[in-house]
Design a protein around this motif. Structure first.
Motif, PDB file in Angstrom:
ATOM      1  N   ALA A  94       0.830  -1.208   0.000  1.00 48.37           N
ATOM      2  CA  ALA A  94       0.000   0.000   0.000  1.00 48.37           C
ATOM      3  C   ALA A  94       0.868   1.263   0.000  1.00 48.37           C
ATOM      4  CB  ALA A  94      -0.930  -0.018   1.216  1.00 48.37           C
ATOM      5  N   GLU A  95       1.961   1.216   0.792  1.00 45.61           N
ATOM      6  CA  GLU A  95       2.862   2.372   0.831  1.00 45.61           C
ATOM      7  C   GLU A  95       3.509   2.604  -0.532  1.00 45.61           C
ATOM      8  OE1 GLU A  95       5.577   1.476   3.909  1.00 45.61           O
ATOM      9  OE2 GLU A  95       4.202   2.024   5.555  1.00 45.61           O
ATOM     10  N   GLN A  96       3.876   1.499  -1.199  1.00 46.62           N
ATOM     11  CA  GLN A  96       4.502   1.630  -2.520  1.00 46.62           C
ATOM     12  C   GLN A  96       3.527   2.215  -3.537  1.00 46.62           C
ATOM     13  OE1 GLN A  96       5.606  -2.057  -4.506  1.00 46.62           O
ATOM     14  NE2 GLN A  96       7.564  -1.144  -5.068  1.00 46.62           N
ATOM     15  N   ARG A  97       2.273   1.720  -3.502  1.00 48.77           N
ATOM     16  CA  ARG A  97       1.275   2.257  -4.430  1.00 48.77           C
ATOM     17  C   ARG A  97       0.998   3.735  -4.149  1.00 48.77           C
ATOM     18  NH1 ARG A  97      -1.048  -2.849  -3.435  1.00 48.77           N
ATOM     19  NH2 ARG A  97      -2.475  -1.962  -1.883  1.00 48.77           N
ATOM     20  N   ALA A  98       0.953   4.102  -2.864  1.00 44.19           N
ATOM     21  CA  ALA A  98       0.709   5.508  -2.516  1.00 44.19           C
ATOM     22  C   ALA A  98       1.842   6.403  -3.006  1.00 44.19           C
ATOM     23  CB  ALA A  98       0.537   5.639  -1.003  1.00 44.19           C
ATOM     24  N   ALA A  99       3.086   5.887  -2.864  1.00 41.83           N
ATOM     25  CA  ALA A  99       4.227   6.688  -3.315  1.00 41.83           C
ATOM     26  C   ALA A  99       4.175   6.897  -4.820  1.00 41.83           C
ATOM     27  CB  ALA A  99       5.532   6.000  -2.926  1.00 41.83           C
ATOM     28  N   VAL A 100       3.833   5.826  -5.542  1.00 43.08           N
ATOM     29  CA  VAL A 100       3.730   5.955  -6.999  1.00 43.08           C
ATOM     30  C   VAL A 100       2.622   6.944  -7.370  1.00 43.08           C
ATOM     31  CG1 VAL A 100       3.125   4.718  -9.122  1.00 43.08           C
ATOM     32  CG2 VAL A 100       4.659   3.666  -7.447  1.00 43.08           C
ATOM     33  N   ALA A 101       1.493   6.842  -6.639  1.00 47.12           N
ATOM     34  CA  ALA A 101       0.371   7.748  -6.929  1.00 47.12           C
ATOM     35  C   ALA A 101       0.768   9.204  -6.672  1.00 47.12           C
ATOM     36  CB  ALA A 101      -0.838   7.367  -6.095  1.00 47.12           C
ATOM     37  N   ARG A 102       1.502   9.431  -5.569  1.00 47.78           N
ATOM     38  CA  ARG A 102       1.925  10.805  -5.257  1.00 47.78           C
ATOM     39  C   ARG A 102       2.864  11.336  -6.333  1.00 47.78           C
ATOM     40  NH1 ARG A 102       2.172   8.640   0.001  1.00 47.78           N
ATOM     41  NH2 ARG A 102       4.433   8.326  -0.213  1.00 47.78           N
ATOM     42  N   GLN A 103       3.806  10.509  -6.759  1.00 48.74           N
ATOM     43  CA  GLN A 103       4.753  10.963  -7.774  1.00 48.74           C
ATOM     44  C   GLN A 103       4.062  11.214  -9.109  1.00 48.74           C
ATOM     45  OE1 GLN A 103       7.664   7.884  -7.779  1.00 48.74           O
ATOM     46  NE2 GLN A 103       8.627   8.543  -5.870  1.00 48.74           N
ATOM     47  N   THR A 104       3.089  10.327  -9.409  1.00 48.38           N
ATOM     48  CA  THR A 104       2.348  10.502 -10.657  1.00 48.38           C
ATOM     49  C   THR A 104       1.533  11.795 -10.631  1.00 48.38           C
ATOM     50  OG1 THR A 104       2.202   8.109 -10.927  1.00 48.38           O
ATOM     51  CG2 THR A 104       0.653   9.437 -12.180  1.00 48.38           C
ATOM     52  N   ALA A 105       0.907  12.045  -9.477  1.00 51.52           N
ATOM     53  CA  ALA A 105       0.088  13.254  -9.349  1.00 51.52           C
ATOM     54  C   ALA A 105       0.940  14.515  -9.398  1.00 51.52           C
ATOM     55  CB  ALA A 105      -0.706  13.213  -8.047  1.00 51.52           C
ATOM     56  N   ALA A 106       2.181  14.429  -8.877  1.00 52.67           N
ATOM     57  CA  ALA A 106       3.050  15.603  -8.839  1.00 52.67           C
ATOM     58  C   ALA A 106       3.734  15.872 -10.169  1.00 52.67           C
ATOM     59  CB  ALA A 106       4.105  15.429  -7.748  1.00 52.67           C
ATOM     60  N   ALA A 107       3.739  14.894 -11.066  1.00 53.24           N
ATOM     61  CA  ALA A 107       4.440  15.082 -12.345  1.00 53.24           C
ATOM     62  C   ALA A 107       3.697  16.093 -13.219  1.00 53.24           C
ATOM     63  CB  ALA A 107       4.544  13.747 -13.075  1.00 53.24           C
ATOM     64  N   PRO A 108       4.394  16.982 -13.878  1.00 51.17           N
ATOM     65  CA  PRO A 108       3.754  17.947 -14.793  1.00 51.17           C
ATOM     66  C   PRO A 108       3.056  17.222 -15.916  1.00 51.17           C
ATOM     67  CG  PRO A 108       6.035  18.562 -14.315  1.00 51.17           C
ATOM     68  CD  PRO A 108       5.851  17.188 -13.782  1.00 51.17           C
ATOM     69  N   ALA A 109       2.002  17.761 -16.362  1.00 50.05           N
ATOM     70  CA  ALA A 109       1.223  17.143 -17.429  1.00 50.05           C
ATOM     71  C   ALA A 109       2.034  17.005 -18.704  1.00 50.05           C
ATOM     72  CB  ALA A 109      -0.041  17.949 -17.696  1.00 50.05           C
ATOM     73  N   SER A 110       3.026  17.887 -18.927  1.00 49.26           N
ATOM     74  CA  SER A 110       3.780  17.870 -20.170  1.00 49.26           C
ATOM     75  C   SER A 110       4.833  16.774 -20.212  1.00 49.26           C
ATOM     76  CB  SER A 110       4.452  19.241 -20.374  1.00 49.26           C
ATOM     77  OG  SER A 110       5.323  19.502 -19.284  1.00 49.26           O
ATOM     78  N   ALA A 111       5.213  16.187 -19.049  1.00 47.20           N
ATOM     79  CA  ALA A 111       6.269  15.169 -19.004  1.00 47.20           C
ATOM     80  C   ALA A 111       5.708  13.846 -19.471  1.00 47.20           C
ATOM     81  CB  ALA A 111       6.810  15.041 -17.588  1.00 47.20           C
ATOM     82  N   ASP A 112       6.424  13.184 -20.407  1.00 50.30           N
ATOM     83  CA  ASP A 112       5.998  11.863 -20.849  1.00 50.30           C
ATOM     84  C   ASP A 112       7.218  11.022 -21.175  1.00 50.30           C
ATOM     85  OD1 ASP A 112       6.889  12.655 -23.385  1.00 50.30           O
ATOM     86  OD2 ASP A 112       4.904  13.347 -23.962  1.00 50.30           O
ATOM     87  N   ALA A 113       6.951   9.786 -21.621  1.00 49.84           N
ATOM     88  CA  ALA A 113       8.034   8.835 -21.853  1.00 49.84           C
ATOM     89  C   ALA A 113       8.965   9.264 -22.963  1.00 49.84           C
ATOM     90  CB  ALA A 113       7.440   7.453 -22.166  1.00 49.84           C
ATOM     91  N   SER A 114       8.479  10.090 -23.853  1.00 51.99           N
ATOM     92  CA  SER A 114       9.339  10.508 -24.968  1.00 51.99           C
ATOM     93  C   SER A 114      10.513  11.372 -24.506  1.00 51.99           C
ATOM     94  CB  SER A 114       8.502  11.264 -26.008  1.00 51.99           C
ATOM     95  OG  SER A 114       7.936  12.439 -25.419  1.00 51.99           O
ATOM     96  N   ASP A 115      10.396  11.924 -23.279  1.00 49.32           N
ATOM     97  CA  ASP A 115      11.475  12.744 -22.746  1.00 49.32           C
ATOM     98  C   ASP A 115      12.619  11.919 -22.183  1.00 49.32           C
ATOM     99  OD1 ASP A 115      10.041  15.034 -23.377  1.00 49.32           O
ATOM    100  OD2 ASP A 115       8.950  14.982 -21.467  1.00 49.32           O
ATOM    101  N   LEU A 116      12.406  10.607 -22.042  1.00 44.77           N
ATOM    102  CA  LEU A 116      13.422   9.770 -21.398  1.00 44.77           C
ATOM    103  C   LEU A 116      14.514   9.380 -22.377  1.00 44.77           C
ATOM    104  CD1 LEU A 116      11.139   7.381 -19.286  1.00 44.77           C
ATOM    105  CD2 LEU A 116      12.370   9.429 -18.521  1.00 44.77           C
ATOM    106  N   ARG A 117      15.799   9.573 -21.955  1.00 42.64           N
ATOM    107  CA  ARG A 117      16.952   9.198 -22.759  1.00 42.64           C
ATOM    108  C   ARG A 117      17.797   8.230 -21.904  1.00 42.64           C
ATOM    109  NH1 ARG A 117      14.003  11.175 -25.616  1.00 42.64           N
ATOM    110  NH2 ARG A 117      14.247  12.902 -27.103  1.00 42.64           N
ATOM    111  N   PRO A 118      17.756   6.936 -22.246  1.00 44.23           N
ATOM    112  CA  PRO A 118      18.473   5.964 -21.409  1.00 44.23           C
ATOM    113  C   PRO A 118      19.977   6.148 -21.459  1.00 44.23           C
ATOM    114  CG  PRO A 118      17.648   4.921 -23.409  1.00 44.23           C
ATOM    115  CD  PRO A 118      17.078   6.297 -23.392  1.00 44.23           C
ATOM    116  N   LEU A 119      20.613   6.016 -20.299  1.00 44.45           N
ATOM    117  CA  LEU A 119      22.070   6.024 -20.189  1.00 44.45           C
ATOM    118  C   LEU A 119      22.599   4.603 -19.901  1.00 44.45           C
ATOM    119  CD1 LEU A 119      22.599   9.223 -17.992  1.00 44.45           C
ATOM    120  CD2 LEU A 119      22.830   9.002 -20.482  1.00 44.45           C
TER     121      LEU A 119
END
Length: 346
Positions: free
Chosen positions: A243-268
């Motif tokens: 439950a704590e893990q799901r809540a943390a994911v939900a909080r991070q998802t809610a805090a992410a700007p609407a403009s951020a998406d997977a296309s911004d990710l550049r793997p290192l």
């Protein structure tokens, strides 16, 4: 195997005593009549009656008991045990029934366990029979003990005790010159005391066994309850972590700007997952879809399994691998999903 009825044996002993008394009376009369004449050598008088054969390990279980079927023996043993006829009377006691049953079913663990429980009481009964000078009963019980366990640590000591005490009683009886009436009364008293002692001893033994069984049952119930409580506590802790893990994911998802998406990710760095050894040996393949969140510094901050096929085989290694991935820093956390395949041929 010869079966000797206890009542018939007592009648035989009384008859022998009476005959011996008659012989002694005639001898005394002859001696008085020939007082002045030298004694003439005579042949040894034959025994009044033949001595009853000694009970051995081979004859400890009567023919009557041996002739019973395995099912009859099992039921008779159960009933004798429940009615506190643990080792007496002869031909109708739990020890004899279990010994006969062991001969018919050598691999029956329940029979071996029952005999293991009964032998300590049998040893005590032998010692008590010797103490009250009931050597016939002591020998019968010793034969049962020997048949049950020929290597029993107390067997040699008990046999020696029976022989020694029997010899001492014989000497004492000769010295005291017991009359036939006194001997008859002694044996009657002995028989009565034996029956009373056996009843009391077997009741006490049954109580002890019942107490031990009750304690074992209580210990098992306590152990089962402790295991169940631990399982409940472990599940509750696991649910709380999830439950704590799901809540943390939900909080991070809610805090992410609407403009951020997977296309911004550049793997290192995206090291592949470790192949589970058991699955590799079995040639098992599959895939796991993982949802994860990349923080602004490019590290994976949270990861969870969305679906997997087959279930749970590759989940742990897939999540462990994703948590080690690194991306170029982003302006805001990005949550995305990736499907990781597992193929033993690749």
């Amino acid at each position: 195997m010869t079966v000797v009825n206890p009542q018939a044996r007592r009648s035989s002993r009384l008859s022998a005593v009476k005959q011996l008394s008659a012989v002694l009376a005639i001898a005394c009369a002859l001696a008085a009549c020939q007082k002045e004449e030298p004694a003439l050598p005579t042949a040894a008088a034959p025994a009044a009656t033949a001595a009853a054969p000694a009970v051995t390990a081979d004859t400890a279980v009567s023919a009557k008991v041996t002739a019973m079927t395995a099912d009859q023996l099992r039921e008779a043993a159960r009933k004798a045990y429940a009615e506190n006829r643990l080792y007496a009377p002869a031909e109708d006691n739990a020890v004899e029934y279990y010994l006969a049953l062991r001969d018919k079913a050598p691999g029956d663990a329940a029979v071996s366990s029952a005999l293991t429980d009964l032998l300590p009481m049998t040893v005590i009964a032998i010692e008590q029979s010797v103490n009250r000078e009931d050597f016939t009963e002591a020998q019968r019980l010793a034969a049962l003990l020997e048949k049950a366990d020929a290597q029993h640590p107390a067997l040699a000591r008990l046999k020696t005790s029976i022989a020694t005490q029997q010899e001492a009683v014989g000497k004492r009886a000769a010295q005291q010159q017991l009359t036939a009436e006194e001997e008859t009364k002694r044996k009657a008293d002995l028989e009565l005391k034996r029956v009373e002692d056996q009843k009391k001893q077997q009741e006490e033994a049954a109580k002890l066994l019942a107490s031990q069984n009750a304690k074992a049952a209580a210990d098992k119930v306590a152990a089962d309850k402790a295991a169940a409580d631990k399982a409940v506590a472990d599940k509750a802790a696991a649910d709380e972590r999830a439950a704590e893990q799901r809540a943390a994911v939900a909080r991070q998802t809610a805090a992410a700007p609407a403009s951020a998406d997977a296309s911004d990710l550049r793997p290192l760095s995206m090291p592949p997952p470790r192949y589970p050894p058991d699955a590799l040996r079995a040639g098992t393949s599959g895939e796991v879809q993982v949802e994860f969140t990349v923080g602004t510094d490019g590290s994976v901050t949270a990861a969870r399994v969305v679906r997997s096929n087959p279930a749970r085989i590759f989940d742990r290694e897939a999540v462990n691998a994703v948590r080690k991935w690194r991306f170029q820093p982003v302006d805001s956390p990005v949550t995305t999903r990736r499907t990781i395949g597992f193929n033993p041929q690749s």
